[in-house]
Design an enzyme around this catalytic site. Structure first.
Site, PDB file in Angstrom:
ATOM      1  N   HIS A  65       0.771 -32.656  11.793  1.00 36.38           N
ATOM      2  CA  HIS A  65       1.405 -31.352  11.988  1.00 36.38           C
ATOM      3  C   HIS A  65       2.531 -31.154  10.968  1.00 36.38           C
ATOM      4  O   HIS A  65       2.715 -30.052  10.439  1.00 36.38           O
ATOM      5  CB  HIS A  65       1.933 -31.228  13.418  1.00 36.38           C
ATOM      6  N   GLU A  68       1.053 -30.063   7.753  1.00 43.30           N
ATOM      7  CA  GLU A  68       0.732 -28.630   7.809  1.00 43.30           C
ATOM      8  C   GLU A  68       1.939 -27.806   7.357  1.00 43.30           C
ATOM      9  O   GLU A  68       1.802 -26.880   6.559  1.00 43.30           O
ATOM     10  CB  GLU A  68       0.337 -28.255   9.235  1.00 43.30           C
ATOM     11  N   HIS A  69       3.111 -28.149   7.841  1.00 49.61           N
ATOM     12  CA  HIS A  69       4.321 -27.415   7.448  1.00 49.61           C
ATOM     13  C   HIS A  69       4.673 -27.663   5.981  1.00 49.61           C
ATOM     14  O   HIS A  69       5.137 -26.745   5.288  1.00 49.61           O
ATOM     15  CB  HIS A  69       5.489 -27.789   8.362  1.00 49.61           C
TER      16      HIS A  69
END
Length: 110
Positions: A65, A68-69
């Site tokens: 995650h 992703e950022h």
């Protein structure tokens, strides 16, 4: 300057599909599928990282995650504002033209 390598232009497709396809490899080893549709005036881009939250180490949950950022953070050459604008996040015109910015971390891809 490093060259872009053409991988193939001979992809299987339905007979009624009049789009042309090309797979290339960029100097940073990223492979991209290019699609040319002669009947459209719009462009788009997509990124898939073949790692999801199933790849997180037990002692480091959330790494996929976090990646992703990182994809939308920006660089010295391209600011995060430009990336947000290009992704449609900060550009209402992209939404009016059918654009979207779906970002999601799945179990095996991001």
């Amino acid at each position: 300057m490093a060259q872009i390598e053409r991988i193939t232009e001979n992809l299987q497709k339905p007979e009624l599909d009049d789009r042309s396809y090309r797979v290339i490899r960029l100097p940073n080893k990223l492979e991209a599928l290019l699609v040319h549709d002669p009947d459209t005036d719009k462009a788009s881009a997509a990124v898939n990282v073949n790692v999801g939250n199933f790849s997180d180490e037990d002692d480091m949950p959330g790494m996929a995650h976090a990646v992703e950022h990182l994809l939308f953070m920006g660089t010295k050459k391209v600011s995060s504002i430009v990336i947000a604008t290009l992704s449609g996040e900060a550009n209402i015109d992209s939404i009016r033209c059918g654009g979207s910015t779906p970002r999601k971390t799945h179990t095996t891809s991001t």
